[in-house]
Design a protein around this motif. Structure first.
Motif, PDB file in Angstrom:
ATOM      1  N   PRO A  92       0.820  -1.221   0.000  1.00  0.00           N
ATOM      2  CA  PRO A  92       0.000   0.000   0.000  1.00  0.00           C
ATOM      3  C   PRO A  92       0.852   1.268   0.000  1.00  0.00           C
ATOM      4  O   PRO A  92       0.536   2.217  -0.716  1.00  0.00           O
ATOM      5  N   LEU A 104      -4.845   5.618   1.636  1.00  0.00           N
ATOM      6  CA  LEU A 104      -4.848   4.264   2.190  1.00  0.00           C
ATOM      7  C   LEU A 104      -6.000   4.149   3.172  1.00  0.00           C
ATOM      8  O   LEU A 104      -6.235   5.057   3.971  1.00  0.00           O
ATOM      9  N   ARG A 110      -5.902  -3.640   4.736  1.00  0.00           N
ATOM     10  CA  ARG A 110      -5.381  -2.364   4.262  1.00  0.00           C
ATOM     11  C   ARG A 110      -5.406  -2.288   2.732  1.00  0.00           C
ATOM     12  O   ARG A 110      -4.958  -3.218   2.056  1.00  0.00           O
ATOM     13  N   ALA A 112      -5.393   0.467  -0.960  1.00  0.00           N
ATOM     14  CA  ALA A 112      -5.161   1.807  -1.511  1.00  0.00           C
ATOM     15  C   ALA A 112      -6.354   2.180  -2.386  1.00  0.00           C
ATOM     16  O   ALA A 112      -6.842   1.364  -3.171  1.00  0.00           O
ATOM     17  N   THR A 125      -2.950  -5.086  -2.270  1.00  0.00           N
ATOM     18  CA  THR A 125      -1.675  -5.793  -2.379  1.00  0.00           C
ATOM     19  C   THR A 125      -1.934  -7.296  -2.249  1.00  0.00           C
ATOM     20  O   THR A 125      -2.786  -7.706  -1.462  1.00  0.00           O
TER      21      THR A 125
END
Ligand code: ATP
Ligand code: MG
Length: 442
Positions: A92, A104, A110, A112, A125
């Motif tokens: 990210p 983010l 997590r 982006a 990711t």
């Protein structure tokens, strides 16, 4: 379409019947399958300009990246995708360095978000396979629910942690081919929703996958694979652990994406309405399949689907007014039988029911108030004389209340003659309106 995909599978060798099940169940048996450009229907022309921009910019920065998820699935089925999701090897933070218009988000997962005006492209990711509970970045609770999943890995590992095989197909801008690690092409061709990996574990990790299985089955008219379906009956109580705000978001996807009617039927087949709206499901069961509440709810879903298809606006306030009406009305009748005046009974029943029934699914306040207004305005349809009729016709919530009243008329809660009167009074000119109001019985 089915035939088209069949050709792909045959070209690539292997019978569709055997390898999909083996591929999805056990990791070792996976064979990455590459479907070259000339053998599939995903074309750059159908991918959003912004998603392509993100893919190319990431590649230029040296990061492997793919289009994945619903975008690839829907294009292969020659449907219009709702959005485009991207998976990349860039972390990210690395994604953020490539794009100035990037934020983010998420703790549990997590991500982006790359912003282009109002359009947002989600970039995730690659996740690693997180069997190792000690791995930093992965946190589970006692039941195995994933509280955090931020261990990064390879594209193949990323495929294995996705929910269903048909959602784990990767489109590459290197070779414009589809990369399939989990037998997703075969399941797409056969119309099967199949969890990747071990069913019990995957539902424990995230019980919302049960709702997603039903949602995709209804929307794509696919069947749910046997083990994936059996797991739903076994684990449906786990939905009680999900944050009510997340369940609300999921409800919007379930009921407001144009396939609400089919989704409602399937949810009930899998006993999944009960963990979301327990009182509603209880009344539906008490009344049986021919009962008025189910009829009203089905019609409400049909109307909503129709509106979505025509591109007209739909509001969660109306949808929830219909979803919760059965227990509210039951309460109202019970109180009225005890001698409470009808309007007061409705008032009390709605506040009580709303509190109770919305414990599981959190309807935001901005929808809760208009929902209650739709109910409360129902008594005003009984009065057809005087100044209040004019006021009512100009009320900002009149149209929603009227649509709701038509549903009630359909199940005999309101005389059809009354419903017709309100329909007609909106169609005629001012002079005729005055005559109708003056001549009305009460
Ligand atoms: P839609 O058309 O509704 O957007 P979608 O398949 O793209 O369908 P998203 O919620 O946008 O669904 O998620 C994108 C992708 O992320 C999915 O296709 C799937 O691969 C993965 N995913 C989403 N939610 C989960 C989940 N709860 N567990 C595992 N993988 C998930
Ligand atoms: Mg999507």
């Amino acid at each position: 379409m089915r035939k088209f995909l069949q050709t792909i599978v045959q070209t690539l060798g292997g019978s569709p019947a055997s390898s999909a099940a083996a591929g999805a169940g056990t990791r070792q048996s996976a064979v990455a399958r590459v479907v070259p450009r000339e053998q599939h229907s995903v074309s750059r022309a159908d991918i959003s300009e912004h998603a392509l921009k993100v893919l190319y910019r990431l590649r230029k920065a040296g990061y492997q990246s793919y289009l994945v998820g619903g975008g690839v699935r829907d294009l292969l089925l020659r449907q219009t995708p709702k959005d485009f999701d991207i998976a990349t090897e860039a972390s990210p933070e690395q994604v953020r360095k490539v794009f100035s218009n990037c934020r983010l988000i998420g703790r549990r997962f997590r991500l982006a978000h790359v912003h282009f005006g109002r359009d947002v492209i989600e970039v995730a990711t690659f996740r690693g396979v997180s069997d190792d509970d000690d791995a930093a970045g992965v946190v589970r609770n006692d039941q195995g629910r994933l509280l955090r999943d931020n261990v990064y890995g390879t594209v193949e590992e990323d495929a294995w942690r996705r929910d269903f095989t048909i959602n784990a197909l990767y489109y590459s801008i290197e070779d414009f081919a589809i990369h399939d690690f989990v037998g997703g092409m075969e399941d797409l061709e056969r119309g099967v929703i199949r969890l990747i990996g071990k069913v019990d574990k995957r539902y424990r990790e995230d019980p919302v996958r049960m709702l997603r299985a039903v949602r995709f089955a209804a929307r794509l008219d696919f069947t749910i694979d046997k083990a994936t379906a059996q797991g739903i009956r076994k684990h449906r109580a786990l939905l009680a652990e999900i944050a009510p705000a997340r369940l609300f978001d999921e409800c919007l996807k379930l009921f407001m994406s144009g396939y609400g009617r089919a989704t409602l039927e399937l949810l009930r087949d899998y006993d999944l309405l009960e963990p979301l709206f327990p009182d509603t499901e209880r009344v539906l069961r008490e009344e049986g399949d021919e009962g008025p509440s189910l009829k009203l709810l089905r019609q409400a879903m049909d109307n909503t689907d129709q509106r979505v298809r025509e591109g007209r606006p739909v509001t969660p306030a109306f949808l929830f007014a219909a979803l919760l009406w059965a227990p509210v009305r039951q309460q109202q009748y019970a109180m009225a039988a005890d001698g409470v005046p009808p309007a007061e009974a409705l008032q009390r029943a709605s506040s009580y029911e709303v509190m109770r029934e919305l414990e599981r699914v959190a309807l935001p306040r901005r929808f809760k108030l208009p929902m209650r207004e739709i109910w409360q305005l129902q008594s005003r349809f009984e009065r057809r004389r005087g100044k209040r009729v004019w006021q009512f016709l100009g009320h900002p919530r009149f149209r929603a209340a009227y649509d709701f009243m038509l549903l009630r008329a359909l199940v005999g809660e309101v005389p059809q003659e009354l419903a017709d009167w309100w329909t007609r009074v909106q169609e005629v000119d001012r002079g005729e309106q005055e005559r109708m109001i003056a001549a009305s019985p009460g």
